[in-house]
Design a protein around this motif. Structure first.
Motif: not given
Length: 164
Positions: A80-82, A84-92
């Motif tokens: 949904q946010t387009l 990368s996996s690493g970026t999403m992990t950091n955001r979470i």
């Protein structure tokens, strides 16, 4: 007679200098670009008023739109946010630190994780979306509802090829 804007002045100058080129695309897309900058500034202000960054709003909004119990897998958030996996992990991780989301074990898959929005996260994203809609309504205040619908339809038609 309609008022002229900066794009008109730019296109007029180019047309004088290069009469061999049809500058019609600039008439549309230069305005879209300029409007995008105004929209971006307006969104940042609306989110800042709710103590959120744009990226925080994006993740929380995806969870809020999912409906109760406001949870998604990290993979669904990626889609949904387009990012990368690493970026999403950091955001979470950062949203967990701010107590806007929690990580929980997926009850249907003990190895899986769900990202669950907290009550605090829901309050902030609800305030942010209310502020955003108010800001954007103000930006569109010079257009009638019919004109807004027509513009929306034309932009949808233009953007369909890009969404794939």
């Amino acid at each position: 007679m309609t008022a002229s804007d900066e794009v008109d002045r730019i296109v007029d100058a180019w047309s004088r200098e290069r009469p061999d080129i049809d500058f019609a695309p600039l008439q549309v897309l230069s305005r879209v670009g300029r409007l995008a900058r105004h929209v971006d500034r307006s969104r940042r202000m609306a989110f800042a008023a709710s103590d959120l960054e744009v990226w925080e709003f994006d993740v929380l909004a995806a969870l809020r739109r999912a409906g109760a119990p406001y949870q998604l897998s990290p993979k669904a958030l990626l889609q949904q946010t387009l990012v990368s996996s690493g970026t999403m992990t950091n955001r979470i991780d950062r949203l967990v630190e701010r107590r806007l989301v929690e990580r929980r074990t997926d009850p249907h898959d003990g190895r899986g994780v769900l990202v669950v929005m907290t009550a605090r996260g829901r309050e902030q994203v609800d305030a942010a979306i209310s502020g955003l809609v108010a800001e954007e309504a103000e930006l569109l205040g010079g257009l009638s509802r019919v004109d807004q619908d027509r513009l929306s339809s034309l932009l949808r038609k233009l953007s369909l090829d890009f969404d794939d």
